[in-house]
Enzyme design. Structure first.
Site, PDB file in Angstrom:
ATOM      1  N   SER A 164      61.150  -0.529  12.879  1.00 49.19           N
ATOM      2  CA  SER A 164      61.937   0.619  12.403  1.00 49.19           C
ATOM      3  C   SER A 164      61.116   1.887  12.205  1.00 49.19           C
ATOM      4  O   SER A 164      61.345   2.642  11.250  1.00 49.19           O
ATOM      5  CB  SER A 164      62.690   0.243  11.124  1.00 49.19           C
ATOM      6  OG  SER A 164      63.590  -0.823  11.386  1.00 49.19           O
ATOM      7  N   GLU A 215      60.819 -11.450  19.303  1.00 50.64           N
ATOM      8  CA  GLU A 215      61.953 -11.924  20.121  1.00 50.64           C
ATOM      9  C   GLU A 215      61.507 -13.022  21.083  1.00 50.64           C
ATOM     10  O   GLU A 215      62.295 -13.918  21.407  1.00 50.64           O
ATOM     11  CB  GLU A 215      62.591 -10.727  20.853  1.00 50.64           C
ATOM     12  CG  GLU A 215      63.409  -9.878  19.882  1.00 50.64           C
ATOM     13  CD  GLU A 215      63.372  -8.385  20.142  1.00 50.64           C
ATOM     14  OE1 GLU A 215      63.084  -7.971  21.276  1.00 50.64           O
ATOM     15  OE2 GLU A 215      63.643  -7.613  19.190  1.00 50.64           O
ATOM     16  N   GLU A 230      54.241  -6.848  12.744  1.00 54.66           N
ATOM     17  CA  GLU A 230      55.661  -6.527  12.772  1.00 54.66           C
ATOM     18  C   GLU A 230      56.413  -7.469  11.835  1.00 54.66           C
ATOM     19  O   GLU A 230      56.671  -8.627  12.197  1.00 54.66           O
ATOM     20  CB  GLU A 230      56.215  -6.678  14.191  1.00 54.66           C
ATOM     21  CG  GLU A 230      55.584  -5.747  15.195  1.00 54.66           C
ATOM     22  CD  GLU A 230      56.548  -5.430  16.332  1.00 54.66           C
ATOM     23  OE1 GLU A 230      56.928  -4.275  16.471  1.00 54.66           O
ATOM     24  OE2 GLU A 230      56.932  -6.360  17.055  1.00 54.66           O
TER      25      GLU A 230
HETATM   26  C1  PEP Z   1      59.922  -3.878  18.240  1.00 54.14           C
HETATM   27  O1  PEP Z   1      60.790  -4.457  18.857  1.00 54.14           O
HETATM   28  O2  PEP Z   1      58.730  -4.122  18.497  1.00 54.14           O
HETATM   29  C2  PEP Z   1      60.302  -2.896  17.236  1.00 54.14           C
HETATM   30  C3  PEP Z   1      59.375  -2.447  16.445  1.00 54.14           C
HETATM   31  O3  PEP Z   1      61.617  -2.519  17.193  1.00 54.14           O
HETATM   32  P1  PEP Z   1      62.272  -1.346  16.293  1.00 54.14           P
HETATM   33  O4  PEP Z   1      61.320  -0.181  16.307  1.00 54.14           O
HETATM   34  O5  PEP Z   1      63.565  -1.026  16.984  1.00 54.14           O
HETATM   35  O6  PEP Z   1      62.440  -1.906  14.929  1.00 54.14           O
END
Ligand code: PEP
Length: 234
Positions: A196, A87, A154
């Site tokens: 997730s 983000e 990620e």
């Molecule tokens: C994150 O924002 O680092 C993340 C992993 O979000 P989520 O677990 O909601 O996918």
């Protein structure tokens, strides 16, 4: 022993954090629990939880209204900071180069940077996943660093989407990361998986080779969701 890191993003309140600290005070775990909270919630008395910022400025001090420096974060007692979260790359213009600068500042101020890398859906569809991971690592990790960092893989397309890559995809990505880190002289650097993660998949994800823990967004906001992730592995 794994690293379980939560990321509250722009959610929660100081009262919510106090409640989370209380809820986690008597859980039986050897795992390292980190919570990345908004700057306003960084405090010294966080019990079993180590606190983390979600970003730091690429500058040391000065006329940068709204920004918070690595030394300011360190002065709160926080031990970690996330850097290069998708983000921040998407909305705040972070690039591998700025992430590298921030990582240097974090380390020189005694913080452990949790450096995030990962591919977008477009990059995945173009078959560039491994290329993006490798360049993310080589360009975001400062050249002179030999320890004291954490990497979070990620896949950006899976964050907050309720979908996760296959076990094979995660295994492949983490194996590449471990190999590149080794080539960079960073053997043993913890590698987290994020996107997730929830109570129902945490144990399975953390059983994949080279997955040393998880970075959790949505499911870290409530202790009823976060505790099962923390206690899913010994
Ligand atoms: C994150 O924002 O680092 C993340 C992993 O979000 P989520 O677990 O909601 O996918």
């Amino acid at each position: 022993m794994k690293i379980i890191a939560g990321n509250w993003k722009m959610n929660g309140s100081f009262q919510n954090l106090q409640q989370m600290i209380k809820d986690l005070s008597d859980i039986d775990t050897q795992n390292t629990v980190i919570l990345a909270v908004p700057y306003t919630m960084l405090c010294t008395d966080s019990g079993k939880i180590s606190l983390s910022a979600q970003d730091i400025s690429a500058h040391t001090h000065g006329a940068y209204t709204g920004e918070v420096s690595a030394s300011m974060v360190a002065s709160t007692g926080a031990k970690y900071t996330i850097i290069g979260h998708s983000e921040c790359r998407q909305y705040h213009g972070d690039t591998n180069a700025s992430v590298c600068t921030k990582a240097e500042l974090a380390i020189s101020n005694g913080l452990i940077p949790i450096i995030c890398i990962g591919e977008t859906m477009e990059e995945k569809q173009a078959g560039k996943t491994l290329e993006i991971i490798e360049s993310g690592l080589r360009e975001s990790v400062p050249a002179n660093v030999t320890s004291g960092i954490i990497i979070a893989y990620e896949p950006r397309w899976a964050i907050g989407a309720g979908i996760t890559p296959t076990t094979d995809e995660i295994a492949h990505a983490h194996e590449l990361i471990a190999n590149v880190l080794s080539d960079m002289g960073l053997d043993g650097t913890p590698i987290l998986y994020g996107a997730s993660v929830k109570g129902s998949n945490a144990e399975q994800i953390m059983s994949i080779p080279h997955v040393d823990g998880v970075l959790v967004g949505g499911a870290s906001l409530k202790s009823d969701d976060f505790i099962p992730i923390i206690t899913s592995v010994k």
